[in-house]
Design an enzyme around this catalytic site. Structure first.
Site, PDB file in Angstrom:
ATOM      1  N   ALA A   1       0.777  -1.054   0.005  1.00 17.00           N
ATOM      2  CA  ALA A   1      -0.089   0.117   0.047  1.00 17.00           C
ATOM      3  C   ALA A   1       0.787   1.425   0.040  1.00 17.00           C
ATOM      4  CB  ALA A   1      -1.002   0.087   1.122  1.00 17.00           C
ATOM      5  N   HIS A   2       0.428   2.158  -0.852  1.00 17.07           N
ATOM      6  CA  HIS A   2       1.082   3.661  -0.621  1.00 17.07           C
ATOM      7  C   HIS A   2       1.191   4.099   0.880  1.00 17.07           C
ATOM      8  CE1 HIS A   2       1.854   7.791  -1.476  1.00 17.07           C
ATOM      9  NE2 HIS A   2       2.105   7.403  -2.856  1.00 17.07           N
TER      10      HIS A   2
END
Length: 406
Positions: A229-230
């Site tokens: 995930a960012h």
């Protein structure tokens, strides 16, 4: 003419990072003359398994298209004299050796300026030619660990992981190619060459970009995240659908709003827990749980159809083969074919570098020393007697007989 057709590069390169950088220069038309040490059997990349036989490997083919190979022992006095003749007729000397080796080989600007005052000496090493680690060997995996990359990659509960591809090597090659071109431009403008001291370490550290700025300025401690995930944009990661994985990313607020409609939950866009980037970042686990449950109900293709129709950034998580067969890959002419005497038809990926509209022509990677005679005779004007004397003096190492017979 191709953009770099008037540029000549003498390359003392090996393995991946260096040859990857010069690959793109050759793609743009530069005459890349690859110097291969006959004592060492040439570029070590020729022997990398699994698809290797004799002095040919598909690894080597991947990094050395459109180049010429000269077999030359530059540690031999006569071999050194040939190298200097090549330097007189070149724009740049390019290498990817340990940081202390250019000085030992005499391929820095200080060593070659009397031979050619306009020569650009571009060194891509593990740690650069200065600093406490200059004499250490540096490889992609080592640099990914040292530069903090492996604490950013993979699942939080798993071991440290490197990226699937050798991105420090490849990025270092691009940085070296840019540096070399800048040096050549300046040398042609000013009449004076220079050193370009490029390193994989510098490249890896510089690619920390905004997490580094966050840490240095605000004390942020980067951490690995679930499913890649960012670190700040939510949602922006991989999700499991009914039959596989897809990636979706809401890099703008409008994409989140569109996504909620596709998911059949438009009220989420107005939910105070999720209304803005900051809200979703604070409540990222709740966002992930909601999306996990909804996205698991349908197949990847079903979701992709609706997401694309709504212009929400998304993609399937392809296998490598699927990526290479993708219609966009083919439409962008990203697969090239060359004919090889051992492997037959070799299909591989093209350079992404584009300049102009002309479709690039790809030539297979050279056999070791394949162009020794054409380069030394055609470019340097050596006659048969000079070639014989060089061979007797050991300039071509064990390849002497083959060179003089050619």
């Amino acid at each position: 003419m191709k953009p770099l057709e008037d540029v000549r590069v003498v390359a003392l390169e090996q393995y991946g990072a260096g040859p990857f950088g010069s690959l793109h220069l050759a793609h743009l038309g530069a005459d890349v003359i690859k110097i291969e040490d006959p004592v060492a059997g040439g570029d070590i990349g020729r022997y990398v398994p699994p698809f290797a036989e004799g002095e040919d490997s598909l690894f080597f083919e991947s990094f050395n298209r459109n180049k010429r190979s000269v077999s030359l022992d530059v540690g031999n006095p006569e071999g050194r004299a040939v190298l200097e003749d090549l330097v007189r007729n070149a724009d740049a000397v390019y290498s990817n050796l340990r940081g202390d080796v250019p000085a030992k080989l005499g391929i820095r600007y200080e060593d070659l300026k009397d031979v050619n005052p306009r020569i650009v000496c571009c060194s891509l090493s593990g740690f650069g030619m200065t600093g406490p680690r200059a004499a250490e060997p540096g490889y992609d995996y080592v640099l990914q660990g040292l530069a903090g990359w492996m604490t950013l990659t993979g699942d939080p509960d798993g071991p440290p992981e490197k990226t699937g591809l050798s991105l420090v090597d490849y990025s270092g090659g691009f940085v070296a190619a840019i540096s070399l071109l800048a040096g050549v431009h300046a040398a042609r403008r000013d009449g004076v060459g220079m050193d370009c001291d490029v390193s994989l370490y510098d490249t890896a550290i510089s690619l920390l970009t905004y997490p580094a700025a966050w840490h240095l300025t605000a004390g942020y401690e980067p951490r690995r995240s679930k499913r890649s995930a960012h670190p700040s944009l939510v949602p922006f990661q991989a999700f499991a659908a009914k039959d596989g994985w897809l990636v979706l990313g809401c890099a703008k607020e409008k994409f989140w709003q569109r996504l909620t409609v596709v998911l059949g939950r438009p009220e989420l866009a107005e939910d105070p827990r999720f209304a803005t980037f900051a809200d979703r970042h604070r409540n990222r686990d709740q966002v992930q749980d909601i999306l996990d449950e909804i996205l698991s109900r349908r197949t990847v293709e079903e979701w992709l159809g609706e997401l694309r129709s709504a212009s929400v950034p998304c993609a399937p998580v392809n296998e490598v083969g699927e990526a290479l067969r993708d219609e966009h890959t083919l439409a962008r002419n990203l697969i090239v074919e060359t004919e090889h005497p051992r492997f037959g038809k070799v299909r591989q990926v093209a350079s992404p570098v584009r300049a102009g509209d002309e479709a690039p022509h790809s030539r297979r990677a050279p056999q070791r020393g394949e162009h020794t005679l054409p380069v030394l005779r055609g470019l340097l004007g050596y006659d048969d007697e000079r070639m014989r004397r060089l061979a007797e003096a050991g300039a071509f190492g064990m390849d002497s007989e083959a060179v003089t017979r050619s």
